[in-house]
Design a protein around this motif. Sequence first.
Motif, PDB file in Angstrom:
ATOM      1  N   LEU A  96      -3.626  -1.697   4.552  1.00 11.99           N
ATOM      2  CA  LEU A  96      -4.516  -2.184   5.617  1.00 11.99           C
ATOM      3  C   LEU A  96      -4.643  -3.699   5.599  1.00 11.99           C
ATOM      4  CD1 LEU A  96      -7.318   0.541   5.491  1.00 11.99           C
ATOM      5  CD2 LEU A  96      -5.669   0.163   7.335  1.00 11.99           C
ATOM      6  N   ARG A  99      -1.535  -5.070   7.054  1.00  7.37           N
ATOM      7  CA  ARG A  99      -1.564  -4.882   8.519  1.00  7.37           C
ATOM      8  C   ARG A  99      -2.465  -5.924   9.169  1.00  7.37           C
ATOM      9  NH1 ARG A  99      -0.565  -2.618  13.000  1.00  7.37           N
ATOM     10  NH2 ARG A  99      -2.048  -1.644  14.408  1.00  7.37           N
ATOM     11  N   GLU A 100      -3.607  -6.186   8.557  1.00  4.91           N
ATOM     12  CA  GLU A 100      -4.514  -7.202   9.114  1.00  4.91           C
ATOM     13  C   GLU A 100      -3.841  -8.574   9.138  1.00  4.91           C
ATOM     14  OE1 GLU A 100      -8.893  -9.217   8.244  1.00  4.91           O
ATOM     15  OE2 GLU A 100      -8.127  -7.670   6.893  1.00  4.91           O
ATOM     16  N   THR A 117      -8.804  -2.213  12.168  1.00  7.19           N
ATOM     17  CA  THR A 117      -8.290  -2.308  10.796  1.00  7.19           C
ATOM     18  C   THR A 117      -9.406  -2.695   9.826  1.00  7.19           C
ATOM     19  OG1 THR A 117      -6.140  -2.980  11.673  1.00  7.19           O
ATOM     20  CG2 THR A 117      -6.538  -3.398   9.353  1.00  7.19           C
TER      21      THR A 117
END
Length: 184
Positions: A96, A99-100, A117
């Motif tokens: 995560l 992804r952020e 997210t």
Amino acid sequence: MNTRNIKFAGALLFGILMITTVNAQPRQGGRGLGPCGAGEGPGYGRGLNQSEYPQSGRAGQFARLDLSEEQQSEITSLRTEHYKEITPLRNKMAELKARERTLLSEESVDMKAVNLTIDEQTDLMNKMRKLQTKHQVAVKSNLTDEQLMQLQQRRQFARHDGFHGKSGRRGSKSFGMGRGYRGI
């Protein structure tokens, strides 16, 4: 002849005094061959007075508590169980965060996806904290009152000036913005 001997003795005494003074000083940084081991300066590795307690870190918290064999095996099984539960959550958290970072590095930032997210990270952090608390309570339930008191005293020492320095971080005296600040 007498003056020459006195000068020689004075120079010899001065040299011995200088060598003693230099050797009595603590080492300042560097990564030379020091008392902590080859290639490690002060602050690295085990300290000089800890040779009889080779464990360090979280496992080392229990090394000096004189745990019985039953306590050791129970705590080991609790730690193994906790590790199996928490590892997938930590891996998901790393995904995560990556992804952020990816979302934030795009030219046009999709704030809806970023917020989603962040919400997922928050939910995951809550789950992890609950698991950690559950694990801590389970481990404490296996300790005697004396062992709990010793553990509490060590943790209080580590939180204050003892282990981490006055700023709360190991050896750090800075008051900057912290690790995550990138100056955006």
